[in-house]
Design a protein around this motif. Structure first.
Motif, PDB file in Angstrom:
ATOM      1  N   ASP A 100       0.873  -1.153   0.068  1.00  0.00           N
ATOM      2  CA  ASP A 100       0.046   0.174   0.108  1.00  0.00           C
ATOM      3  C   ASP A 100       1.020   1.428   0.128  1.00  0.00           C
ATOM      4  O   ASP A 100       1.649   1.537   0.793  1.00  0.00           O
ATOM      5  CB  ASP A 100      -0.922  -0.069   1.371  1.00  0.00           C
ATOM      6  CG  ASP A 100      -1.471  -1.453   1.519  1.00  0.00           C
ATOM      7  OD1 ASP A 100      -1.789  -1.996   0.562  1.00  0.00           O
ATOM      8  OD2 ASP A 100      -1.462  -1.694   2.598  1.00  0.00           O
ATOM      9  N   TRP A 120     -10.772  -1.438  -1.013  1.00  0.00           N
ATOM     10  CA  TRP A 120     -10.264  -1.132   0.203  1.00  0.00           C
ATOM     11  C   TRP A 120      -8.766  -0.364  -0.309  1.00  0.00           C
ATOM     12  O   TRP A 120      -8.476   0.261   1.075  1.00  0.00           O
ATOM     13  CB  TRP A 120     -10.123  -2.284   1.059  1.00  0.00           C
ATOM     14  CG  TRP A 120      -9.139  -3.271   0.586  1.00  0.00           C
ATOM     15  CD1 TRP A 120      -9.505  -4.418  -0.257  1.00  0.00           C
ATOM     16  CD2 TRP A 120      -7.723  -3.560   0.638  1.00  0.00           C
ATOM     17  NE1 TRP A 120      -8.322  -5.115  -0.358  1.00  0.00           N
ATOM     18  CE2 TRP A 120      -7.326  -4.704   0.147  1.00  0.00           C
ATOM     19  CE3 TRP A 120      -6.789  -2.831   1.572  1.00  0.00           C
ATOM     20  CZ2 TRP A 120      -5.963  -5.008   0.264  1.00  0.00           C
ATOM     21  CZ3 TRP A 120      -5.549  -3.375   1.784  1.00  0.00           C
ATOM     22  CH2 TRP A 120      -5.007  -4.552   1.038  1.00  0.00           C
ATOM     23  N   GLY A 157     -14.087 -10.850   5.220  1.00  0.00           N
ATOM     24  CA  GLY A 157     -12.663 -10.446   5.333  1.00  0.00           C
ATOM     25  C   GLY A 157     -12.117  -9.785   4.053  1.00  0.00           C
ATOM     26  O   GLY A 157     -11.800  -8.707   4.015  1.00  0.00           O
ATOM     27  N   ASP A 158     -12.326 -10.412   2.844  1.00  0.00           N
ATOM     28  CA  ASP A 158     -11.962  -9.809   1.531  1.00  0.00           C
ATOM     29  C   ASP A 158     -13.296  -9.534   0.814  1.00  0.00           C
ATOM     30  O   ASP A 158     -12.968  -9.294  -0.654  1.00  0.00           O
ATOM     31  CB  ASP A 158     -11.172 -10.664   0.828  1.00  0.00           C
ATOM     32  CG  ASP A 158      -9.762 -11.118   1.584  1.00  0.00           C
ATOM     33  OD1 ASP A 158      -9.118  -9.995   1.842  1.00  0.00           O
ATOM     34  OD2 ASP A 158      -9.600 -12.235   2.123  1.00  0.00           O
ATOM     35  N   PHE A 220      -5.266 -20.757  -1.370  1.00  0.00           N
ATOM     36  CA  PHE A 220      -4.558 -19.685  -1.745  1.00  0.00           C
ATOM     37  C   PHE A 220      -3.404 -19.437  -0.550  1.00  0.00           C
ATOM     38  O   PHE A 220      -2.223 -19.359  -0.917  1.00  0.00           O
ATOM     39  CB  PHE A 220      -5.517 -18.180  -1.441  1.00  0.00           C
ATOM     40  CG  PHE A 220      -4.879 -17.267  -1.940  1.00  0.00           C
ATOM     41  CD1 PHE A 220      -4.795 -16.866  -3.563  1.00  0.00           C
ATOM     42  CD2 PHE A 220      -4.087 -16.221  -1.175  1.00  0.00           C
ATOM     43  CE1 PHE A 220      -4.048 -15.582  -3.871  1.00  0.00           C
ATOM     44  CE2 PHE A 220      -3.330 -15.349  -1.653  1.00  0.00           C
ATOM     45  CZ  PHE A 220      -3.475 -14.688  -2.972  1.00  0.00           C
ATOM     46  N   ALA A 223      -2.617 -18.270   7.294  1.00  0.00           N
ATOM     47  CA  ALA A 223      -1.905 -17.346   8.323  1.00  0.00           C
ATOM     48  C   ALA A 223      -0.812 -18.137   9.013  1.00  0.00           C
ATOM     49  O   ALA A 223       0.228 -17.540   9.599  1.00  0.00           O
ATOM     50  CB  ALA A 223      -2.760 -16.692   9.003  1.00  0.00           C
ATOM     51  N   TYR A 230      -7.124 -20.276   3.599  1.00  0.00           N
ATOM     52  CA  TYR A 230      -7.958 -19.284   2.664  1.00  0.00           C
ATOM     53  C   TYR A 230      -7.920 -20.139   1.601  1.00  0.00           C
ATOM     54  O   TYR A 230      -7.253 -20.475   0.966  1.00  0.00           O
ATOM     55  CB  TYR A 230      -6.918 -17.990   2.387  1.00  0.00           C
ATOM     56  CG  TYR A 230      -6.721 -17.182   3.694  1.00  0.00           C
ATOM     57  CD1 TYR A 230      -7.837 -16.476   4.257  1.00  0.00           C
ATOM     58  CD2 TYR A 230      -5.087 -16.959   3.920  1.00  0.00           C
ATOM     59  CE1 TYR A 230      -7.128 -15.646   5.628  1.00  0.00           C
ATOM     60  CE2 TYR A 230      -5.090 -16.174   5.131  1.00  0.00           C
ATOM     61  CZ  TYR A 230      -5.757 -15.515   5.855  1.00  0.00           C
ATOM     62  OH  TYR A 230      -5.678 -14.811   6.879  1.00  0.00           O
ATOM     63  N   TRP A 257     -12.508 -15.041  -0.050  1.00  0.00           N
ATOM     64  CA  TRP A 257     -11.686 -16.253   0.317  1.00  0.00           C
ATOM     65  C   TRP A 257     -11.694 -16.360   1.787  1.00  0.00           C
ATOM     66  O   TRP A 257     -11.239 -16.064   2.863  1.00  0.00           O
ATOM     67  CB  TRP A 257      -9.977 -15.495   0.303  1.00  0.00           C
ATOM     68  CG  TRP A 257      -9.767 -15.131  -1.166  1.00  0.00           C
ATOM     69  CD1 TRP A 257      -9.680 -13.985  -1.537  1.00  0.00           C
ATOM     70  CD2 TRP A 257      -9.318 -16.291  -1.859  1.00  0.00           C
ATOM     71  NE1 TRP A 257      -9.088 -14.151  -3.060  1.00  0.00           N
ATOM     72  CE2 TRP A 257      -9.058 -15.631  -2.981  1.00  0.00           C
ATOM     73  CE3 TRP A 257      -8.961 -17.408  -1.927  1.00  0.00           C
ATOM     74  CZ2 TRP A 257      -8.475 -16.056  -4.452  1.00  0.00           C
ATOM     75  CZ3 TRP A 257      -8.764 -18.210  -3.209  1.00  0.00           C
ATOM     76  CH2 TRP A 257      -8.302 -17.557  -4.229  1.00  0.00           C
ATOM     77  N   ARG A 280       5.299 -13.727  -2.969  1.00  0.00           N
ATOM     78  CA  ARG A 280       4.997 -13.003  -1.856  1.00  0.00           C
ATOM     79  C   ARG A 280       5.307 -14.068  -0.589  1.00  0.00           C
ATOM     80  O   ARG A 280       5.197 -15.302  -0.712  1.00  0.00           O
ATOM     81  CB  ARG A 280       3.331 -12.738  -1.592  1.00  0.00           C
ATOM     82  CG  ARG A 280       3.170 -11.970  -0.265  1.00  0.00           C
ATOM     83  CD  ARG A 280       1.952 -11.805   0.025  1.00  0.00           C
ATOM     84  NE  ARG A 280       1.234 -13.144   0.463  1.00  0.00           N
ATOM     85  CZ  ARG A 280      -0.064 -13.071   0.804  1.00  0.00           C
ATOM     86  NH1 ARG A 280      -0.748 -12.070   0.641  1.00  0.00           N
ATOM     87  NH2 ARG A 280      -0.803 -14.295   1.250  1.00  0.00           N
ATOM     88  N   ARG A 282       4.796 -13.679   2.922  1.00  0.00           N
ATOM     89  CA  ARG A 282       4.317 -13.412   4.398  1.00  0.00           C
ATOM     90  C   ARG A 282       3.995 -14.364   5.287  1.00  0.00           C
ATOM     91  O   ARG A 282       4.383 -14.386   6.594  1.00  0.00           O
ATOM     92  CB  ARG A 282       3.408 -12.332   4.369  1.00  0.00           C
ATOM     93  CG  ARG A 282       3.767 -10.833   3.957  1.00  0.00           C
ATOM     94  CD  ARG A 282       2.498 -10.103   3.611  1.00  0.00           C
ATOM     95  NE  ARG A 282       2.951  -8.723   3.298  1.00  0.00           N
ATOM     96  CZ  ARG A 282       2.116  -7.740   2.807  1.00  0.00           C
ATOM     97  NH1 ARG A 282       0.819  -8.151   2.625  1.00  0.00           N
ATOM     98  NH2 ARG A 282       2.337  -6.744   2.524  1.00  0.00           N
ATOM     99  N   PHE A 283       3.545 -15.295   4.670  1.00  0.00           N
ATOM    100  CA  PHE A 283       3.208 -16.404   5.673  1.00  0.00           C
ATOM    101  C   PHE A 283       4.037 -17.787   4.889  1.00  0.00           C
ATOM    102  O   PHE A 283       4.052 -17.703   3.797  1.00  0.00           O
ATOM    103  CB  PHE A 283       1.726 -16.931   5.319  1.00  0.00           C
ATOM    104  CG  PHE A 283       0.915 -15.826   5.753  1.00  0.00           C
ATOM    105  CD1 PHE A 283       0.848 -14.779   6.910  1.00  0.00           C
ATOM    106  CD2 PHE A 283      -0.168 -15.295   4.758  1.00  0.00           C
ATOM    107  CE1 PHE A 283      -0.219 -14.018   7.027  1.00  0.00           C
ATOM    108  CE2 PHE A 283      -1.136 -14.281   5.014  1.00  0.00           C
ATOM    109  CZ  PHE A 283      -0.905 -13.521   6.423  1.00  0.00           C
TER     110      PHE A 283
END
Lengths: 344, 338
Positions: A100, A120, A157-158, A220, A223, A230, A257, A280, A282-283
């Motif tokens: 972002d 968002w 959530g999404d 996908f 977490a 997800y 998701w 990515r 991140r997880f």
């Protein structure tokens, strides 16, 4: 330098023609001022924007596909590397942020237009900025219809899709961008290519005559590695792919998701498992190899038919969103399904 | 007479725990018959060879039973932490969360998940563990600097919680996508869905050691409820025992939070509930709190994954819905008494 003036001249000639032949003028040049309804807000353009900041890879690649790379002065929100064919042009565009960007960094590029893949980011509660905030500075905003048509972003959530996302919506988005920037031929070309490839993928699977109860789950990420993953809900892009090929999505949720427990997924025992490949990290589960390892070693999931029969499809994450790459995903899935021998 | 009654309570309590486990393993989005639960357990523990669907048996053994065991350990450990803190601080509202342990755990978890500290080599759980210990160390140092008053550590805890909550908010606000925020929220409110047997191998000894420490110092805890001077006059090495008990509470909470995330109100409410049943003597209060905490959390977990069809509610939401009114009740009662 020559092209815009030719377009402008063409537009000047075309305006009266287009006005009389409204509706039939699919490939005709845009008549300005152009007004569009965009995610519940009317936006208008007096001329093709010359400077655009594109938030979200989906919109960015659409602009590149339409040959508008030279108008893009900044990008952000990236999931995968840019498509090979756009690598060169993308290198010349400043990446404001991988995720972002701040409002000011966008505004600092002095764009005439900000396009956003997600509401968002730019929308009623946009974390980059609201549409009003941009409008106050004279900056137009365009949210990709793929994120608001038939979708409620205030729930889940999404967000929650009330209506199945379709490639028509992607075509509409490409078409609208082509109109805004007055490149109708490029728009028609991109859309025609997408349609042909989609038809080919569908026919490829139709020829196999799939068994009636072939089912799938699309994972996908998660977490945490063992936690509820997800997975794709009923009305998103993956659900559309599955429907096109006659495959049942075992997940009922309308959320884009939803998180669904492994025990629920294991009990539904889908024929095929589709897992996302992304850059990515991140997880831990962002790595598709970790997903594969989990499926094969977890004491419950390793008993699932799809795991035992090795029917696990690896698909680019970006193909799981309503983007130009949805068709790539459709092709990946069609090829995989063909190789699994799931005929009646 | 008292011994026989104690044994009777003990048997009843164990029976209750077994029934809760059976229900925990049987109830879920797709119900699995209790007989299958029994057969699965028999296969694993007693070498029986019932032919069962591998997926169903796997769900019972690897997902639901491991989850029930960890939930029970977690409930017991958090409740005991509450017992310790309430006795030492002589404060009915003391709870592991007052010490900011959960806030620290959250900061640790989001640091790993969002900032990417550790580059993927550190798990969210480990981040939470380190964060909770850091927060506890901060609060302990602050309280020590603030003086000996019994209210100081609570004030230090409030400051610590605020600081670490602010850090968490800062990190989340700075760079989290909707998907990440959702993942983190789930974590911040507690979640048992990722629990497997290796987590049990961590939770079980932590809860067992914590219980043993508490039982060993049951008399000291009785003494502390009358103040440190009384405890000292009974020959208790006040500072050493206090430090040991607080460390036990902090470690138990940190381990549990690192496995399942933040589950609030258990440490606050369960000791009070247990006191209503067995009185204030710690020799009884400790086993009773551990048991009630264990049962409460297993039941809360079942509620959390069945109350909304197709969706798991974070367990912290369930415990808070029970705990917050109880907190208010204790607060008002305390006010009336004083």
């Amino acid at each position: 330098m020559v092209r815009p003036s030719i377009f402008l001249a063409a537009a000047a000639v075309a305006v009266p023609l287009a006005m009389t032949a409204a509706g039939a003028a699919q490939a005709a040049d845009t008549s300005y001022p152009l007004s569009l309804d965009n995610c519940g807000r009317e936006i208008s353009f007096d001329s093709p924007p010359q400077r655009v900041v594109s938030l979200g890879q989906a919109g960015t690649e659409m602009l590149y596909a339409l040959g508008l790379g030279d108008k893009v002065v900044g990008t952000a929100v990236w999931f995968n590397p840019v498509l090979d064919r756009f690598e060169k042009i993308n290198q010349q565009v400043e990446r404001l942020a991988d995720n972002d960007p701040s409002f000011e960094s966008v505004v600092a590029k002095r764009p005439e237009l900000v396009t956003s893949q997600f509401e968002w980011h730019v929308g009623p509660q946009g974390i980059v900025g609201t549409r009003e905030q941009f409008a106050e500075l004279g900056i137009s905003t365009y949210i990709l219809p793929t994120d608001c048509v038939g979708k409620d972003n205030t729930t889940g959530g999404d967000g929650t899709r009330n209506v199945q996302v379709t490639t028509d919506l992607i075509h509409r988005t490409v078409g609208e961008l082509a109109r805004i920037f007055d490149v109708p031929e490029a728009g028609d070309e991109v859309i025609a290519d997408l349609k042909t490839r989609e038809r080919d993928a569908r026919q490829q699977v139709e020829r196999i005559e799939l068994d009636q109860d072939v089912s799938a789950v699309v994972w996908f990420s998660s977490a945490e590695m063992d936690i509820d993953p997800y997975v794709a809900g009923q009305n998103g892009a993956p659900a559309y792919m599955l429907k096109q090929l006659g495959i049942r999505n075992v997940i009922d949720s309308n959320e884009e998701w939803p998180t669904v427990g492994w025990e629920t997924i294991a009990q539904k025992n889908p024929t095929i498992i589709v897992i996302a490949r992304m850059d990515r990290r991140r997880f831990p589960a962002d790595d598709y190899k970790r997903k594969l390892e989990f499926l094969k070693t977890d004491p419950v999931t390793r008993h699932m038919d799809a795991v035992q029969q090795d029917r696990i499809v690896i698909m680019d994450a970006h193909a799981m969103q309503p983007t130009l790459r949805l068709v790539n995903g459709l092709e990946t899935l069609a090829d995989a399904v063909e190789s699994y021998e799931l005929s009646k | 007479m008292a011994v026989a009654r104690g044994a009777g309570y003990g048997t009843l309590a164990l029976l209750l725990l077994v029934v809760t486990f059976a229900l925990g393993a049987s109830i879920g989005e797709t119900p699995i018959p209790v007989t299958v639960v029994g057969q699965t357990v028999a296969n694993h523990l007693f070498g029986a060879s019932y032919e069962l669907d591998p997926i169903e048996a796997g769900i019972v053994w690897n997902y639901r039973l491991s989850r029930a065991v960890v939930a029970a350990c977690c409930g017991a450990a958090l409740a005991l932490s509450g017992v310790i803190l309430q006795a030492l601080l002589r404060n009915a509202l003391a709870d592991p969360y007052i010490l900011g342990i959960s806030a620290g755990a959250s900061t640790g978890a989001v640091s790993v998940a969002i900032l990417g500290i550790g580059g993927g080599a550190i798990s969210l759980s480990f981040g939470a563990f380190v964060g909770s210990l850091a927060a506890f160390a901060f609060v302990a140092l602050l309280a020590r600097g603030a003086g000996r008053g019994k209210g100081q550590i609570i004030l230090a805890g409030v400051a610590g919680s605020q600081l670490f909550n602010a850090l968490t908010s800062f990190i989340v606000t700075k760079s989290a996508s909707a998907e990440q925020v959702r993942g983190i929220m789930f974590w911040l409110l507690g979640n048992l869905s990722g629990v497997r047997w290796p987590d049990g191998a961590l939770a079980l000894p932590a809860a067992a050691i914590g219980t043993c420490v508490c039982l060993w110092y049951a008399r000291a805890l009785d003494a502390f409820t009358f103040g440190t001077d009384s405890a000292a006059s009974l020959g208790i090495a006040v500072w050493r025992v206090q430090a040991l008990l607080i460390a036990a509470a902090a470690l138990m909470t940190a381990v549990m939070v690192s496995i399942v995330g933040s589950i609030g109100f258990v440490g606050l409410v369960i000791p009070h509930a247990a006191r209503l049943v067995v009185g204030v003597r710690h020799s009884r209060l400790i086993p009773a709190s551990a048991l009630v905490g264990a049962v409460f959390l297993v039941v809360s977990d079942v509620v959390s994954r069945t109350v909304i069809s197709g969706q798991v509610l974070p367990i912290g939401v369930v415990t808070a819905l029970v705990g917050a009114p109880a907190f208010a009740f204790i607060l008002v009662q305390g006010q009336r008494k004083s």
